[in-house]
Scaffold this motif. Structure first.
Motif, PDB file in Angstrom:
ATOM      1  N   GLU A  89       2.511 -67.201 -15.508  1.00 37.15           N
ATOM      2  CA  GLU A  89       2.936 -67.390 -16.890  1.00 37.15           C
ATOM      3  C   GLU A  89       2.081 -68.494 -17.502  1.00 37.15           C
ATOM      4  O   GLU A  89       1.500 -69.317 -16.786  1.00 37.15           O
ATOM      5  CB  GLU A  89       4.419 -67.796 -16.950  1.00 37.15           C
ATOM      6  N   ARG A  90       2.012 -68.539 -18.816  1.00 41.07           N
ATOM      7  CA  ARG A  90       1.206 -69.550 -19.512  1.00 41.07           C
ATOM      8  C   ARG A  90       2.006 -70.842 -19.584  1.00 41.07           C
ATOM      9  O   ARG A  90       2.633 -71.157 -20.605  1.00 41.07           O
ATOM     10  CB  ARG A  90       0.810 -69.022 -20.896  1.00 41.07           C
ATOM     11  N   PHE A  97      -3.645 -70.924 -12.198  1.00 44.76           N
ATOM     12  CA  PHE A  97      -3.120 -69.917 -13.117  1.00 44.76           C
ATOM     13  C   PHE A  97      -3.786 -68.602 -12.774  1.00 44.76           C
ATOM     14  O   PHE A  97      -5.013 -68.518 -12.670  1.00 44.76           O
ATOM     15  CB  PHE A  97      -3.411 -70.291 -14.572  1.00 44.76           C
ATOM     16  N   ALA A  99      -4.624 -65.189 -14.248  1.00 48.49           N
ATOM     17  CA  ALA A  99      -4.707 -64.585 -15.585  1.00 48.49           C
ATOM     18  C   ALA A  99      -4.546 -63.076 -15.505  1.00 48.49           C
ATOM     19  O   ALA A  99      -5.359 -62.318 -16.053  1.00 48.49           O
ATOM     20  CB  ALA A  99      -6.033 -64.959 -16.236  1.00 48.49           C
ATOM     21  N   VAL A 103      -6.074 -62.711 -21.666  1.00 45.33           N
ATOM     22  CA  VAL A 103      -6.043 -63.761 -22.686  1.00 45.33           C
ATOM     23  C   VAL A 103      -5.247 -63.252 -23.874  1.00 45.33           C
ATOM     24  O   VAL A 103      -5.609 -62.227 -24.479  1.00 45.33           O
ATOM     25  CB  VAL A 103      -7.480 -64.142 -23.115  1.00 45.33           C
ATOM     26  N   HIS A 104      -4.161 -63.946 -24.202  1.00 44.96           N
ATOM     27  CA  HIS A 104      -3.289 -63.456 -25.272  1.00 44.96           C
ATOM     28  C   HIS A 104      -4.027 -63.417 -26.608  1.00 44.96           C
ATOM     29  O   HIS A 104      -3.854 -62.463 -27.392  1.00 44.96           O
ATOM     30  CB  HIS A 104      -2.043 -64.343 -25.382  1.00 44.96           C
ATOM     31  N   LEU A 132       2.667 -68.646 -27.788  1.00 41.38           N
ATOM     32  CA  LEU A 132       1.895 -68.210 -26.624  1.00 41.38           C
ATOM     33  C   LEU A 132       0.448 -68.668 -26.715  1.00 41.38           C
ATOM     34  O   LEU A 132      -0.134 -69.118 -25.716  1.00 41.38           O
ATOM     35  CB  LEU A 132       1.964 -66.691 -26.486  1.00 41.38           C
ATOM     36  N   CYS A 133      -0.151 -68.557 -27.885  1.00 48.77           N
ATOM     37  CA  CYS A 133      -1.542 -68.986 -28.048  1.00 48.77           C
ATOM     38  C   CYS A 133      -1.671 -70.498 -27.849  1.00 48.77           C
ATOM     39  O   CYS A 133      -2.647 -70.969 -27.241  1.00 48.77           O
ATOM     40  CB  CYS A 133      -2.064 -68.580 -29.421  1.00 48.77           C
ATOM     41  N   GLU A 136      -1.227 -71.237 -24.145  1.00 44.56           N
ATOM     42  CA  GLU A 136      -2.424 -70.778 -23.441  1.00 44.56           C
ATOM     43  C   GLU A 136      -3.535 -71.817 -23.552  1.00 44.56           C
ATOM     44  O   GLU A 136      -4.169 -72.192 -22.545  1.00 44.56           O
ATOM     45  CB  GLU A 136      -2.856 -69.449 -24.036  1.00 44.56           C
ATOM     46  N   MET A 139      -2.682 -74.966 -21.588  1.00 42.18           N
ATOM     47  CA  MET A 139      -2.769 -74.734 -20.145  1.00 42.18           C
ATOM     48  C   MET A 139      -4.206 -74.826 -19.653  1.00 42.18           C
ATOM     49  O   MET A 139      -4.501 -75.484 -18.645  1.00 42.18           O
ATOM     50  CB  MET A 139      -2.188 -73.364 -19.815  1.00 42.18           C
ATOM     51  N   PHE A 140      -5.138 -74.174 -20.366  1.00 42.07           N
ATOM     52  CA  PHE A 140      -6.532 -74.196 -19.936  1.00 42.07           C
ATOM     53  C   PHE A 140      -7.152 -75.587 -20.069  1.00 42.07           C
ATOM     54  O   PHE A 140      -8.131 -75.891 -19.377  1.00 42.07           O
ATOM     55  CB  PHE A 140      -7.345 -73.172 -20.721  1.00 42.07           C
ATOM     56  N   ILE A 159     -12.465 -66.135 -20.710  1.00 38.30           N
ATOM     57  CA  ILE A 159     -11.865 -67.466 -20.601  1.00 38.30           C
ATOM     58  C   ILE A 159     -12.939 -68.544 -20.685  1.00 38.30           C
ATOM     59  O   ILE A 159     -12.765 -69.569 -21.354  1.00 38.30           O
ATOM     60  CB  ILE A 159     -11.067 -67.584 -19.291  1.00 38.30           C
TER      61      ILE A 159
END
Length: 375
Positions: A89-90, A97, A99, A103-104, A132-133, A136, A139-140, A159
């Motif tokens: 999950e993000r 993670f 993926a 990528v959302h 979500l964006c 995301e 997270m990265f 990514i």
């Protein structure tokens, strides 16, 4: 060295979801690694544990934004109890993670291509998609992130480009399957299955497997067979708008050649009965169904927005056309039909493509990655 305490994070279980099938297979395979002590963090999981355990993380919620944000917060509070956390999950803060959902932000861009003005405005107006964006991106960029496991080069490169994640943090590990279960020998069920579903024994039959008909291109698949009388299509999957696609099949004049099967608990008999798999998807990082079908000896018809396309050599083990290119998919089917004498070679090439990607290989690659991170 003591066992590595590994947490796998996946919020929910969908018995027909490709990501969930991956997690189930990965859990069972990883549990065979003696150096790992595996725990799943999830709201609920409907399959029994085989050498791993499940911890329930199920805070109350109202609405899907609160569902995802609440689960992320509650799961993150458990991270300290493990040597490694691999999130599906993000959720910012996990060391790993995977993926598997891609990528959302890229999915939203693809969705906009087919959704007109509404599709372009949807991400901007939806608090859920904005959340979500944002999650995301956070997270990265999070300092705790050590590795991103990608199941296709398509996702890995996306990514790296979109979020600036360095290459040394991006690990390409393809999904694994049980190649002894998904096997060309399933063709032994061909005669009986076709008879049960009123499909002529010699008719070319395309299988489609997947829920979410709009994203995975059912409308394009229906239009593709409309140009080729005699080609049948069997659709396995759930969709709340299935009636709309039945009506589209009638409008195109192909309803008598299409079988809407609904969600199947076991898709192997369908693979055994089919001659190829069609999945003109708008966006799919690397669907399990593509590996399963290849392992069963089925060539693929898919799109470049599908990670499986990077395994295909047109005319050898499949064909590729843009998800929205109806004429392209019709032409690819025409090329396939025109070389029916070559189908045995196509089936052999499809099987050879998937054969190396076993569950054991995937588990070994994951375990090696975990050891590398901890060292």
């Amino acid at each position: 060295m003591s066992a590595i305490r590994l947490a796998i994070v996946r919020q929910k279980y969908n018995p027909h979801g490709g990501a969930e099938r991956f997690v189930s297979r990965a859990l069972d395979a990883l549990a065979q690694q003696r150096a790992l002590e595996v725990t799943l963090l999830a709201r609920a999981w409907r399959q029994g544990a085989q050498g791993w355990r499940c911890e329930t993380v199920d805070p109350p919620y109202l609405g899907r934004l609160a569902r995802d944000a609440g689960f992320a917060y509650a799961a993150r509070r458990r991270f300290a109890g493990f040597d490694l956390v691999q999130s599906h999950e993000r959720i910012p803060g996990a060391a790993i993670f995977r993926a598997g959902d891609g990528v959302h932000a890229t999915w939203l861009a693809q969705w906009a291509k087919s959704g007109g003005l509404a599709g372009r405005l949807r991400p901007r107006l939806s608090p859920y998609h904005r959340y979500l964006c944002r999650a995301e991106a956070e997270m990265f960029a999070h300092p705790a992130l050590r590795t991103v496991i990608c199941n296709s080069a398509m996702v890995r490169d996306d990514i790296a480009t979109r979020f600036g994640v360095p290459q040394h943090k991006l690990a390409l590990i393809y999904n694994g399957i049980d190649t002894s279960v998904f096997h060309p020998d399933l063709a032994a069920q061909r005669t009986g299955w076709r008879s049960d579903h009123a499909i002529p024994q010699q008719a070319p039959l395309l299988a489609y497997v997947g829920s979410g008909f709009a994203r995975k291109g059912v409308a394009v698949a229906l239009a593709a067979i409309a140009a080729h009388p005699g080609v049948y299509l069997a659709l396995a999957g759930a969709d709340k708008h299935a009636l709309r696609y039945r009506r589209e099949a009638e409008r195109l004049g192909v309803a008598e050649r299409v079988r809407f099967l609904g969600a199947l608990a076991d898709v192997k008999p369908l693979y055994g009965a089919a001659d190829a798999l069609i999945l003109p998807t708008l966006y799919d990082p690397f669907p399990n169904v593509c590996i399963e079908a290849l392992a069963c000896g089925l060539p693929l018809f898919t799109s470049p927005q599908c990670g499986a396309a990077e395994w295909l050599h047109p005319g050898t083990n499949g064909w590729v056309a843009d998800a929205l290119d109806v004429a392209g998919h019709q032409a690819n089917l025409g090329a396939w039909l025109a070389h029916r004498d070559d189908w045995p070679a196509l089936r052999a090439a499809a099987r050879a493509t998937a054969e190396p990607y076993t569950l054991e290989r995937m588990a070994d690659e994951l375990a090696a990655l975990y050891r590398q991170i901890l060292q």
